[in-house]
Design a protein around this motif. Structure first.
Motif, PDB file in Angstrom:
ATOM      1  N   THR A   1     -13.789  -4.029  -2.011  1.00  0.00           N
ATOM      2  CA  THR A   1     -12.440  -4.320  -2.835  1.00  0.00           C
ATOM      3  C   THR A   1     -11.472  -3.689  -3.136  1.00  0.00           C
ATOM      4  O   THR A   1     -10.335  -4.026  -3.211  1.00  0.00           O
ATOM      5  CB  THR A   1     -12.786  -5.462  -3.885  1.00  0.00           C
ATOM      6  N   ALA A   2     -11.835  -2.322  -3.353  1.00  0.00           N
ATOM      7  CA  ALA A   2     -10.943  -1.309  -3.930  1.00  0.00           C
ATOM      8  C   ALA A   2     -10.659  -1.699  -5.371  1.00  0.00           C
ATOM      9  O   ALA A   2      -9.951  -1.078  -5.794  1.00  0.00           O
ATOM     10  CB  ALA A   2      -9.658  -1.148  -3.125  1.00  0.00           C
ATOM     11  N   LEU A   3     -11.750  -2.293  -6.078  1.00  0.00           N
ATOM     12  CA  LEU A   3     -11.689  -2.604  -7.353  1.00  0.00           C
ATOM     13  C   LEU A   3     -12.964  -2.262  -8.175  1.00  0.00           C
ATOM     14  O   LEU A   3     -13.091  -2.436  -9.413  1.00  0.00           O
ATOM     15  CB  LEU A   3     -11.356  -4.337  -7.778  1.00  0.00           C
TER      16      LEU A   3
ATOM     17  N   CYS B   1       0.935  -1.262  -0.054  1.00  0.00           N
ATOM     18  CA  CYS B   1       0.046   0.071   0.053  1.00  0.00           C
ATOM     19  C   CYS B   1       0.937   1.220  -0.166  1.00  0.00           C
ATOM     20  O   CYS B   1       0.535   2.404  -0.646  1.00  0.00           O
ATOM     21  CB  CYS B   1      -0.952   0.112   1.192  1.00  0.00           C
ATOM     22  N   ALA B   2       1.897   1.238   0.842  1.00  0.00           N
ATOM     23  CA  ALA B   2       2.716   2.381   0.816  1.00  0.00           C
ATOM     24  C   ALA B   2       3.421   2.948  -0.417  1.00  0.00           C
ATOM     25  O   ALA B   2       3.493   3.899  -1.107  1.00  0.00           O
ATOM     26  CB  ALA B   2       3.885   2.367   2.024  1.00  0.00           C
ATOM     27  N   ASN B   3       3.917   1.675  -1.140  1.00  0.00           N
ATOM     28  CA  ASN B   3       4.449   1.885  -2.610  1.00  0.00           C
ATOM     29  C   ASN B   3       3.435   2.164  -3.371  1.00  0.00           C
ATOM     30  O   ASN B   3       3.835   3.118  -4.507  1.00  0.00           O
ATOM     31  CB  ASN B   3       5.057   0.358  -2.945  1.00  0.00           C
ATOM     32  N   LEU B   4       2.391   1.808  -3.614  1.00  0.00           N
ATOM     33  CA  LEU B   4       1.361   2.361  -4.263  1.00  0.00           C
ATOM     34  C   LEU B   4       1.181   3.745  -4.111  1.00  0.00           C
ATOM     35  O   LEU B   4       0.768   4.512  -4.946  1.00  0.00           O
ATOM     36  CB  LEU B   4      -0.083   1.537  -4.348  1.00  0.00           C
ATOM     37  N   LYS B   5       0.965   4.031  -2.981  1.00  0.00           N
ATOM     38  CA  LYS B   5       0.730   5.670  -2.410  1.00  0.00           C
ATOM     39  C   LYS B   5       1.940   6.626  -3.111  1.00  0.00           C
ATOM     40  O   LYS B   5       1.556   7.652  -3.720  1.00  0.00           O
ATOM     41  CB  LYS B   5       0.552   5.999  -0.983  1.00  0.00           C
ATOM     42  N   ALA B   6       3.120   5.881  -2.864  1.00  0.00           N
ATOM     43  CA  ALA B   6       4.194   6.726  -3.356  1.00  0.00           C
ATOM     44  C   ALA B   6       4.274   6.793  -5.035  1.00  0.00           C
ATOM     45  O   ALA B   6       4.623   7.712  -5.600  1.00  0.00           O
ATOM     46  CB  ALA B   6       5.538   5.835  -3.003  1.00  0.00           C
TER      47      ALA B   6
ATOM     48  N   HIS C   1      -1.010   6.383  -6.951  1.00  0.00           N
ATOM     49  CA  HIS C   1      -2.173   5.725  -7.061  1.00  0.00           C
ATOM     50  C   HIS C   1      -3.416   6.023  -6.287  1.00  0.00           C
ATOM     51  O   HIS C   1      -4.608   5.789  -6.716  1.00  0.00           O
ATOM     52  CB  HIS C   1      -2.033   4.447  -7.320  1.00  0.00           C
ATOM     53  N   GLU C   2      -3.146   6.733  -5.068  1.00  0.00           N
ATOM     54  CA  GLU C   2      -4.109   6.822  -4.224  1.00  0.00           C
ATOM     55  C   GLU C   2      -5.448   7.640  -4.578  1.00  0.00           C
ATOM     56  O   GLU C   2      -6.658   7.181  -4.437  1.00  0.00           O
ATOM     57  CB  GLU C   2      -3.900   7.240  -2.916  1.00  0.00           C
ATOM     58  N   PRO C   3      -5.192   8.670  -5.267  1.00  0.00           N
ATOM     59  CA  PRO C   3      -6.494   9.770  -5.801  1.00  0.00           C
ATOM     60  C   PRO C   3      -7.136   8.873  -6.784  1.00  0.00           C
ATOM     61  O   PRO C   3      -8.457   9.037  -6.562  1.00  0.00           O
ATOM     62  CB  PRO C   3      -5.618  10.693  -6.605  1.00  0.00           C
ATOM     63  N   LEU C   4      -6.617   8.199  -7.545  1.00  0.00           N
ATOM     64  CA  LEU C   4      -7.621   7.191  -8.456  1.00  0.00           C
ATOM     65  C   LEU C   4      -8.461   6.337  -7.550  1.00  0.00           C
ATOM     66  O   LEU C   4      -9.702   6.247  -7.935  1.00  0.00           O
ATOM     67  CB  LEU C   4      -6.534   6.471  -9.463  1.00  0.00           C
TER      68      LEU C   4
ATOM     69  N   LEU D   1     -12.450   4.361  -1.282  1.00  0.00           N
ATOM     70  CA  LEU D   1     -11.706   3.915  -0.214  1.00  0.00           C
ATOM     71  C   LEU D   1     -10.248   4.435  -0.312  1.00  0.00           C
ATOM     72  O   LEU D   1     -10.154   5.467  -1.042  1.00  0.00           O
ATOM     73  CB  LEU D   1     -11.679   2.400  -0.625  1.00  0.00           C
ATOM     74  N   ILE D   2      -9.443   4.235   0.670  1.00  0.00           N
ATOM     75  CA  ILE D   2      -8.056   4.543   0.398  1.00  0.00           C
ATOM     76  C   ILE D   2      -7.184   3.579   0.509  1.00  0.00           C
ATOM     77  O   ILE D   2      -7.743   2.313   0.334  1.00  0.00           O
ATOM     78  CB  ILE D   2      -7.747   5.374   1.778  1.00  0.00           C
ATOM     79  N   LEU D   3      -5.940   3.747   0.378  1.00  0.00           N
ATOM     80  CA  LEU D   3      -5.024   2.477  -0.011  1.00  0.00           C
ATOM     81  C   LEU D   3      -4.591   2.026   1.500  1.00  0.00           C
ATOM     82  O   LEU D   3      -3.809   2.917   1.955  1.00  0.00           O
ATOM     83  CB  LEU D   3      -3.763   3.132  -0.715  1.00  0.00           C
ATOM     84  N   ASP D   4      -5.082   0.851   1.713  1.00  0.00           N
ATOM     85  CA  ASP D   4      -5.056   0.452   2.975  1.00  0.00           C
ATOM     86  C   ASP D   4      -5.136  -1.182   3.042  1.00  0.00           C
ATOM     87  O   ASP D   4      -5.667  -1.607   2.155  1.00  0.00           O
ATOM     88  CB  ASP D   4      -5.986   1.043   3.847  1.00  0.00           C
TER      89      ASP D   4
END
Length: 504
Positions: A187-189, A111-116, A119-122, A129-132
């Motif tokens: 699911t975040a999908l 999740c941290a890598n995807l945030k970096a 991708h979280e705004p999308l 949801l958020i990236l978690d």
């Protein structure tokens, strides 16, 4: 004539089967505990076969105890722990790995890598949801990469993914691969605005579309059970994630109504109507329910540890023989001791979303004893609920209106906890006559679909109050105690615990 309605309530620590009469009274209940395993710090797993076995056991038991044959059951509804992730072989039905439970934090680094990577705004724009690690998408990705050969098999269409509702539907029906909109939304999908699996998100998480179930309304046709399971085929006509089912069971059909369910965790949902409101306070925007293709939305705040804190007192510390002892024990504690438990056993949920902090007790002295531990554990749930409702008021356009919280779940049985909740919220807390609102909600969906139960407006009028708890604490005392809680949370957030994998 078939008039009974059956609900399967598959939760984090137990499975329940409840049988309801046409007047919505309970005709029978059976319950079986399920085991959780903790392979490493922050890792939480279930055995999917154990969950399936618990469903068979409880359904058969409740039908036998109520002396109701399966042929007399008009419909079945399924409600479930959300986000918990299972992948299984389509040919054999065998899981490829233990289920990753919603509490599991092993994908925090992903999740941290995807945030970096930005991708979280999308994710937030499409899913609310958020990236978690809480949500299913990174759990699916982890399983595909961790289990040898899984990714290739998924791409070839040999595997199926599901939250627990989908897993049970597959087994109950003999191969239906479906879910409902409320579970898909976790699911975040799933694009909650268009009501479809999102190709951009599938690409972000690296998940083949062939894994995914069909998404249906909460109230509708989900096939029938195999006749050999219970003695006759039972139509499955309702599915909803546990917190959405509780929202329905609490008859929160009007925008502005809010409920909180106190189980293993605590989850507060605020009905926002036909419009999805983006949160400015790190709450989640989610689907409350979907009827006839029309989605109703909610703001949700998630507390990972509520009843689990009482389990910790009982099983981890040995301070209780039974969870019901927690309220009387807490009542004997010094109310001015200033002891705060921040129960971040698996990280902090809303509105902080910090997976890599761990729990702590603040204010310990030499004479701190079991009573203070119990009080701190129960009060921690009330403080966390306060923070969720404060965030909801900030996000909801009518958030300054007077609010009544409808509370349910296991902890709602404790008068001491509900009174303390009202005191620390500064709001009335309403406890319904039927506290098993999760099972009631999905039973209502199934029964409504087949004509046993009335339209939602009539169901809402049938909701009954058992007791209202009004606040008795002064504003100054409330503010003082909340300040102590917030100082404890700030101190904890300054610390981090490494998320360790299994030892070699």
């Amino acid at each position: 004539m078939s008039t009974f309605v059956l609900a399967i309530d598959q939760g984090t620590t137990s499975t329940r089967a409840m049988l309801f009469r046409p007047d919505l009274s309970v005709a029978g209940l059976a319950q079986a505990e399920i085991a959780q395993t903790y392979p490493a710090s922050g890792w939480v797993e279930h055995d999917p076969e154990g969950i399936w076995a618990s469903v068979l056991t409880t359904v058969r038991a409740v039908l036998a105890r109520a002396d109701v044959p399966a042929a007399s059951v008009a419909a079945l509804g399924i409600t479930n722990q959300r986000e918990t992730t299972v992948i299984w072989d389509r040919a054999t039905g065998a899981p490829i790995h233990p289920a990753l439970v919603w509490q599991d934090r092993r994908t925090a680094d992903l999740c941290a890598n995807l945030k970096a990577a930005g991708h979280e705004p999308l994710v937030t724009a499409r899913t609310g949801l958020i990236l978690d690690p809480y949500f299913s998408a990174t759990k699916i990705a982890w399983l595909l990469d961790f289990v040898p050969g899984a990714r290739g098999r998924a791409e070839r269409g040999e595997l199926a993914f599901g939250t627990i509702d989908s897993w049970l539907l597959w087994r109950l029906t003999g191969g239906l691969h479906a879910t409902d909109a409320t579970n898909a939304a976790r699911t975040a999908l799933f694009d909650i605005h268009r009501g479809v699996w999102d190709d951009d998100l599938l690409a972000v998480f690296g998940i083949p579309r062939a894994l995914l179930p069909e998404v249906r309304d909460c109230a509708g046709d989900f096939g029938t059970t195999r006749a050999d399971l219970f003695g006759a085929a039972i139509p499955i006509r309702g599915v909803a994630g546990d917190q959405q089912a509780a929202t329905i069971g609490q008859a929160c059909f009007t925008p502005g109504m809010v409920k909180a369910t106190y189980g293993t965790g605590c989850f507060a949902l605020l009905n926002t109507g036909a419009e999805a409101h983006a949160s400015r306070s790190r709450l989640l925007t989610t689907i409350a329910y979907q009827f006839g293709g029309q989605r109703t939305y909610a703001l949700e705040g998630s507390i990972f540890v509520a009843g689990a804190a009482v389990q910790w007192l009982r099983d981890g510390l040995g301070l209780l023989r039974d969870a019901a002892e927690s309220g009387p024990l807490a009542a004997r504690a010094d109310p001015d001791a200033g002891i705060y438990l921040v129960p971040a056993f698996v990280g902090l949920g809303a509105p902080h979303w910090e997976p890599d902090v761990r729990g702590a007790l603040f204010g310990l002295t030499r004479d701190t004893g079991p009573e203070a531990f119990a009080r701190a554990a129960l009060e921690s749930v009330c403080y966390q609920t306060h923070d969720l409702l404060a965030a909801m008021r900030a996000d909801w356009p009518r958030g300054d209106a007077e609010t009544v919280l409808r509370a349910d779940g296991g902890m709602a049985a404790s008068d001491w906890t509900m009174q303390r909740l009202a005191d620390l919220l500064g709001l009335p807390v309403d406890r319904p006559v039927v506290r098993e609102t999760t099972a009631l909600g999905v039973a209502y969906l199934a029964g409504w679909t087949v004509g046993v139960y009335p339209e939602p407006e009539a169901f809402a009028r049938a909701w009954r109050l058992e007791r209202r708890f009004g606040p008795t604490l002064s504003s100054a005392d409330r503010a003082k105690r909340l300040d102590g809680w917030h100082r404890a949370v700030r101190a904890l957030r300054g610390m981090r615990a490494p998320l360790e994998g299994p030892s070699s």
